[in-house]
Design a protein around this motif. Structure first.
Motif, PDB file in Angstrom:
ATOM      1  N   LEU A 122      14.220   1.383 -13.494  1.00 45.04           N
ATOM      2  CA  LEU A 122      12.191   1.246 -13.184  1.00 45.04           C
ATOM      3  C   LEU A 122      12.358   0.085 -11.797  1.00 45.04           C
ATOM      4  N   GLU A 123      12.841  -1.387 -11.844  1.00 44.31           N
ATOM      5  CA  GLU A 123      13.236  -1.727 -10.708  1.00 44.31           C
ATOM      6  C   GLU A 123      14.051  -0.734  -9.796  1.00 44.31           C
ATOM      7  N   LEU A 124      14.691   0.037  -9.721  1.00 46.33           N
ATOM      8  CA  LEU A 124      15.363   1.386  -8.397  1.00 46.33           C
ATOM      9  C   LEU A 124      13.817   1.863  -7.785  1.00 46.33           C
ATOM     10  N   LEU A 125      12.949   2.518  -8.637  1.00 43.69           N
ATOM     11  CA  LEU A 125      12.142   2.860  -8.613  1.00 43.69           C
ATOM     12  C   LEU A 125      11.225   2.112  -7.774  1.00 43.69           C
ATOM     13  N   GLU A 126      10.462   0.706  -8.283  1.00 39.84           N
ATOM     14  CA  GLU A 126       9.814  -0.335  -7.524  1.00 39.84           C
ATOM     15  C   GLU A 126      10.369  -0.223  -6.038  1.00 39.84           C
ATOM     16  N   ILE A 127      11.274  -0.871  -5.653  1.00 34.75           N
ATOM     17  CA  ILE A 127      12.521  -0.767  -5.209  1.00 34.75           C
ATOM     18  C   ILE A 127      11.372   0.645  -4.175  1.00 34.75           C
ATOM     19  N   ASP A 128      11.707   1.607  -3.827  1.00 33.85           N
ATOM     20  CA  ASP A 128      11.757   3.042  -3.571  1.00 33.85           C
ATOM     21  C   ASP A 128      10.277   2.984  -2.329  1.00 33.85           C
ATOM     22  N   LEU A 129       9.771   2.629  -4.244  1.00 36.69           N
ATOM     23  CA  LEU A 129       8.338   2.859  -3.860  1.00 36.69           C
ATOM     24  C   LEU A 129       7.757   1.774  -2.588  1.00 36.69           C
ATOM     25  N   GLU A 130       8.984   0.232  -2.666  1.00 33.52           N
ATOM     26  CA  GLU A 130       8.396  -0.772  -1.559  1.00 33.52           C
ATOM     27  C   GLU A 130       8.641  -0.369  -0.429  1.00 33.52           C
ATOM     28  N   ASN A 131       9.407   0.992  -0.609  1.00 33.35           N
ATOM     29  CA  ASN A 131      10.287   1.213   0.960  1.00 33.35           C
ATOM     30  C   ASN A 131       8.689   1.948   1.553  1.00 33.35           C
ATOM     31  N   LEU A 132       8.467   2.837   0.559  1.00 29.84           N
ATOM     32  CA  LEU A 132       7.471   4.227   0.608  1.00 29.84           C
ATOM     33  C   LEU A 132       6.407   3.215   1.504  1.00 29.84           C
ATOM     34  N   LYS A 133       6.423   2.105   1.273  1.00 27.61           N
ATOM     35  CA  LYS A 133       4.330   1.503   0.953  1.00 27.61           C
ATOM     36  C   LYS A 133       4.668   0.512   2.752  1.00 27.61           C
ATOM     37  N   LEU A 164       6.520   2.663   5.451  1.00 26.22           N
ATOM     38  CA  LEU A 164       5.958   3.343   6.308  1.00 26.22           C
ATOM     39  C   LEU A 164       4.960   3.869   6.094  1.00 26.22           C
ATOM     40  N   SER A 165       4.100   3.636   4.880  1.00 29.64           N
ATOM     41  CA  SER A 165       3.358   3.666   5.456  1.00 29.64           C
ATOM     42  C   SER A 165       1.846   3.024   5.735  1.00 29.64           C
ATOM     43  N   SER A 166       2.466   1.541   5.998  1.00 33.22           N
ATOM     44  CA  SER A 166       2.017   0.671   6.932  1.00 33.22           C
ATOM     45  C   SER A 166       2.536   0.638   8.271  1.00 33.22           C
ATOM     46  N   ARG A 167       3.147   1.606   8.415  1.00 32.62           N
ATOM     47  CA  ARG A 167       3.349   1.848  10.123  1.00 32.62           C
ATOM     48  C   ARG A 167       2.545   3.163  10.617  1.00 32.62           C
ATOM     49  N   ASN A 168       2.034   3.612   9.452  1.00 36.13           N
ATOM     50  CA  ASN A 168       0.816   4.520   9.962  1.00 36.13           C
ATOM     51  C   ASN A 168       2.210   6.338  10.121  1.00 36.13           C
ATOM     52  N   THR A 169       3.417   6.363   8.831  1.00 35.05           N
ATOM     53  CA  THR A 169       3.741   7.451   9.957  1.00 35.05           C
ATOM     54  C   THR A 169       3.929   8.003   8.703  1.00 35.05           C
ATOM     55  N   LEU A 170       2.813   7.969   7.621  1.00 34.71           N
ATOM     56  CA  LEU A 170       2.200   8.981   6.217  1.00 34.71           C
ATOM     57  C   LEU A 170       1.513   8.819   7.025  1.00 34.71           C
ATOM     58  N   GLY A 171       1.409  10.437   5.921  1.00 34.12           N
ATOM     59  CA  GLY A 171      -0.437  10.614   5.887  1.00 34.12           C
ATOM     60  C   GLY A 171      -1.127  10.461   4.770  1.00 34.12           C
ATOM     61  N   GLU A 172      -2.133  10.203   5.055  1.00 31.86           N
ATOM     62  CA  GLU A 172      -3.500   9.362   4.359  1.00 31.86           C
ATOM     63  C   GLU A 172      -3.128   9.999   2.937  1.00 31.86           C
ATOM     64  N   ASP A 173      -2.680  11.236   2.525  1.00 32.41           N
ATOM     65  CA  ASP A 173      -2.585  11.609   0.975  1.00 32.41           C
ATOM     66  C   ASP A 173      -1.277  11.073   0.469  1.00 32.41           C
ATOM     67  N   VAL A 174      -0.775  10.932   1.416  1.00 33.91           N
ATOM     68  CA  VAL A 174       1.198  10.519   0.739  1.00 33.91           C
ATOM     69  C   VAL A 174       0.816   8.746   0.411  1.00 33.91           C
ATOM     70  N   LYS A 175      -0.342   8.740   1.662  1.00 38.17           N
ATOM     71  CA  LYS A 175      -0.408   6.421   1.308  1.00 38.17           C
ATOM     72  C   LYS A 175      -1.505   6.526  -0.283  1.00 38.17           C
ATOM     73  N   GLN A 176      -2.027   8.106  -0.830  1.00 38.24           N
ATOM     74  CA  GLN A 176      -2.416   7.254  -1.876  1.00 38.24           C
ATOM     75  C   GLN A 176      -2.296   7.267  -3.089  1.00 38.24           C
ATOM     76  N   GLU A 177      -0.548   8.271  -2.729  1.00 41.37           N
ATOM     77  CA  GLU A 177      -0.413   8.525  -4.249  1.00 41.37           C
ATOM     78  C   GLU A 177       1.155   7.826  -4.147  1.00 41.37           C
ATOM     79  N   ILE A 178       1.436   7.335  -3.462  1.00 41.38           N
ATOM     80  CA  ILE A 178       2.436   6.123  -3.886  1.00 41.38           C
ATOM     81  C   ILE A 178       1.333   4.994  -4.093  1.00 41.38           C
ATOM     82  N   ASP A 179       0.441   4.648  -3.573  1.00 38.64           N
ATOM     83  CA  ASP A 179      -0.951   3.204  -4.790  1.00 38.64           C
ATOM     84  C   ASP A 179      -1.346   4.074  -5.638  1.00 38.64           C
TER      85      ASP A 179
END
Length: 251
Positions: free
Chosen positions: A197-208, A210-225
């Protein structure tokens, strides 16, 4: 950050050979009143370093450690027998603990401790847990005294509390890998699940990030949230279940 201030700790010195001979007697269980007084003197010799470490954490990091200024006689004797080490080699005669929300904050706190203290060693028990126990231990050496800081996430802490409680009421050997196999398997499996669970938290934090830099589409950002919210909910529910289980064992 500012390095901690150096102070002079005035104590009557006890030689290393005296301490280790005392440890030999503790290991054998053959101790006198004089030995207990010497052990108490040795433990008190850590108080200056302990106060310095705890005070620095409060002042520099704004965190409130839970402290254990001196390890008990029984705990010291058990550790000497269990690990076949000398008394002067025990690194947690005095120590404190920091509990943080998640593994990202754990990394931040460990890095901060590495910044504000000199002469530290870091023992990461997350990738190589001890009988399921996961945490990061930061050992600080000051004036030849070692102070251990346990940095745990809330889930790691609850797992450790459960292991301690089972050791108290079922079998003291449980937290060191002993006791019934079914208990050990359950604790190990729970520890592995928490780590996942905690490793998944790290992965999601890294994706988050990336999303803050606008390198991901809006649909991906929503999925991350959505995933992050679900994971936060799972963490809260797991902590609640841990607390309930520990309370039931206590009651």
């Amino acid at each position: 950050m500012v390095k901690y201030l150096r102070i002079v700790i005035m104590t009557t010195e006890i030689s290393k050979s005296q301490i280790d001979r005392l440890g030999d007697r503790l290991k054998k269980g053959n101790i006198s009143d004089d030995d207990l007084r010497l052990l108490d003197k040795y433990r008190r010799s850590f108080s200056g370093a302990y106060d310095l470490v705890v005070g620095t954490i409060r002042n520099e990091l704004g965190l409130e450690p839970t402290g254990r200024p001196a390890k008990s006689t029984t705990s010291i004797s058990d550790k000497l027998r269990r690990e076949s080490i000398r008394l002067t080699q025990i690194q947690d005669i005095a120590g404190c603990r920091l509990i943080v929300d998640n593994i990202s904050n754990q990394e931040i706190v460990v890095n901060s401790l590495n910044t504000i203290f000199d002469n530290i060693s870091i023992i990461d028990r997350r990738s190589q847990p001890s009988h399921g126990y996961r945490a990061v231990h930061v050992v600080i050496t000051y004036n030849d005294k070692t102070i251990e800081i346990q940095v745990r996430t809330s889930l790691q802490h609850m797992w450790a509390e459960l292991s301690e409680k089972l050791s108290d009421i079922v079998n003291p050997a449980i937290k060191y890998g002993g006791g019934e196999e079914i208990t050990q398997v359950a604790l190990i499996n729970t520890s592995v699940a928490i780590a996942g669970l905690e490793l998944l938290e790290i992965d999601l934090e890294n994706l988050k990030r990336l999303s803050s830099r606008n390198t991901l589409g809006e649909d991906v950002k929503q999925e991350i949230d959505i995933l992050k919210n679900a994971l936060d909910k799972t963490r809260r529910k797991t902590l609640k279940n841990f607390r309930g289980l520990i309370e039931n064992l206590t009651g």
